[in-house]
Design an enzyme around this catalytic site. Structure first.
Site, PDB file in Angstrom:
ATOM      1  N   ASN A  58       2.432   3.242   5.149  1.00  0.00           N
ATOM      2  CA  ASN A  58       2.363   3.628   3.739  1.00  0.00           C
ATOM      3  C   ASN A  58       2.537   2.393   2.859  1.00  0.00           C
ATOM      4  OD1 ASN A  58       5.057   3.713   4.721  1.00  0.00           O
ATOM      5  ND2 ASN A  58       5.716   5.115   3.129  1.00  0.00           N
ATOM      6  N   ILE A  59       1.787   2.397   1.767  1.00  0.00           N
ATOM      7  CA  ILE A  59       1.756   1.253   0.844  1.00  0.00           C
ATOM      8  C   ILE A  59       1.997   1.800  -0.559  1.00  0.00           C
ATOM      9  CG2 ILE A  59       0.376  -0.676  -0.027  1.00  0.00           C
ATOM     10  CD1 ILE A  59      -1.369  -0.326   2.585  1.00  0.00           C
ATOM     11  N   GLU A  60       3.182   1.495  -1.092  1.00  0.00           N
ATOM     12  CA  GLU A  60       3.553   2.078  -2.389  1.00  0.00           C
ATOM     13  C   GLU A  60       3.136   1.187  -3.551  1.00  0.00           C
ATOM     14  OE1 GLU A  60       7.720   3.107  -1.944  1.00  0.00           O
ATOM     15  OE2 GLU A  60       7.149   4.845  -0.708  1.00  0.00           O
ATOM     16  N   CYS A  68      -0.628   6.910   1.759  1.00  0.00           N
ATOM     17  CA  CYS A  68       0.137   7.310   2.947  1.00  0.00           C
ATOM     18  C   CYS A  68      -0.359   6.558   4.182  1.00  0.00           C
ATOM     19  CB  CYS A  68      -0.025   8.801   3.204  1.00  0.00           C
ATOM     20  SG  CYS A  68       0.767   9.864   2.010  1.00  0.00           S
ATOM     21  N   GLU A 102      -1.164   7.700   7.102  1.00  0.00           N
ATOM     22  CA  GLU A 102      -2.283   8.366   7.769  1.00  0.00           C
ATOM     23  C   GLU A 102      -3.608   7.968   7.131  1.00  0.00           C
ATOM     24  OE1 GLU A 102       0.519   9.575   6.596  1.00  0.00           O
ATOM     25  OE2 GLU A 102       1.003  11.547   7.416  1.00  0.00           O
ATOM     26  N   CYS A 109       1.113  14.985   4.710  1.00  0.00           N
ATOM     27  CA  CYS A 109       1.051  15.649   3.409  1.00  0.00           C
ATOM     28  C   CYS A 109      -0.311  16.332   3.236  1.00  0.00           C
ATOM     29  CB  CYS A 109       1.308  14.644   2.279  1.00  0.00           C
ATOM     30  SG  CYS A 109      -0.144  13.660   1.837  1.00  0.00           S
ATOM     31  N   CYS A 165      -3.413  14.042   2.862  1.00  0.00           N
ATOM     32  CA  CYS A 165      -3.850  13.458   4.141  1.00  0.00           C
ATOM     33  C   CYS A 165      -4.547  14.505   5.011  1.00  0.00           C
ATOM     34  CB  CYS A 165      -2.659  12.853   4.878  1.00  0.00           C
ATOM     35  SG  CYS A 165      -2.073  11.339   4.094  1.00  0.00           S
TER      36      CYS A 165
HETATM   37  N1  THU Z   1       4.156   9.373   3.124  1.00  0.00           N
HETATM   38  C1  THU Z   1       3.287   9.040   4.132  1.00  0.00           C
HETATM   39  O1  THU Z   1       3.010   7.857   4.360  1.00  0.00           O
HETATM   40  N2  THU Z   1       2.739  10.044   4.859  1.00  0.00           N
HETATM   41  C2  THU Z   1       2.975  11.375   4.653  1.00  0.00           C
HETATM   42  O2  THU Z   1       2.345  12.220   5.254  1.00  0.00           O
HETATM   43  C3  THU Z   1       3.994  11.787   3.693  1.00  0.00           C
HETATM   44  C4  THU Z   1       4.484  10.738   2.776  1.00  0.00           C
HETATM   45  C5  THU Z   1       4.781   8.288   2.338  1.00  0.00           C
HETATM   46  C6  THU Z   1       4.329   8.221   0.909  1.00  0.00           C
HETATM   47  C7  THU Z   1       5.496   7.515   0.261  1.00  0.00           C
HETATM   48  O3  THU Z   1       5.309   6.104   0.414  1.00  0.00           O
HETATM   49  C8  THU Z   1       6.700   7.920   1.089  1.00  0.00           C
HETATM   50  O4  THU Z   1       6.179   8.466   2.297  1.00  0.00           O
HETATM   51  C9  THU Z   1       7.594   8.923   0.414  1.00  0.00           C
HETATM   52  O5  THU Z   1       6.884  10.024  -0.008  1.00  0.00           O
END
Ligand code: THU
Length: 139
Positions: free
Chosen positions: A42-44, A53, A55, A86, A89
């Site tokens: 995941n890359i915020e 996310c 995935e 989520c 995804c």
């Molecule tokens: N996140 C994912 O990478 N995959 C998911 O299926 C659910 C959420 C990440 C997004 C965000 O960076 C962090 O988890 C918190 O929501």
């Protein structure tokens, strides 16, 4: 499928997570039908909305390299619960994957469970005729 290898790749990808806002690390490893594995984290973003996310990072990396046929994905995070993808995804998976695509959800301590994409996203929206799921009509 070498499940141990897929899980290990997801764990390694999790270490690359860029998560200055949530602190929640997620890693994914996507298995293509030909055996190739693409990983993602995941890359915020400070604007939150552009966050990607793990995935989707893995799926987009694969598609951008010309791969569109997928067998399974393993997902791991910092959580002791199994990491379930989520809704966004799941919809992205539905664009490229068959209903029997296997989603392997891991806990940070190594437990795992799996479900098919169809189980996670029944009646998925699609504009592709061959993928159209007909929703049940209310009477
Ligand atoms: N996140 C994912 O990478 N995959 C998911 O299926 C659910 C959420 C990440 C997004 C965000 O960076 C962090 O988890 C918190 O929501």
């Amino acid at each position: 499928m070498d499940l141990t290898q897929l899980i290990q790749k997801a764990q390694e990808a999790k270490e690359k997570a860029y998560v200055p806002y949530s602190g929640f690390h997620v890693g994914a490893a996507l298995l293509c039908k030909d055996g190739t594995i693409f990983t993602g984290c995941n890359i915020e973003n400070s604007a939150y909305g552009p966050t990607n996310c793990a995935e989707r990072t893995a799926i987009f990396k694969a598609v951008s390299e010309g791969y569109r046929e997928f067998k399974a994905i393993a997902i791991i995070s910092d959580s002791k619960e199994l990491t379930s993808p989520c809704g966004v995804c799941r919809q992205v998976m539905a664009e490229f994957c068959e209903p029997d695509f296997e989603v392997i959800m891991l806990s940070c301590d190594g437990r795992y469970g799996s479900a098919t994409l169809e189980e996670l996203l029944p009646y998925a929206f699609s504009l592709k005729e061959e993928k159209l799921a007909t929703a049940p009509e209310l009477s």
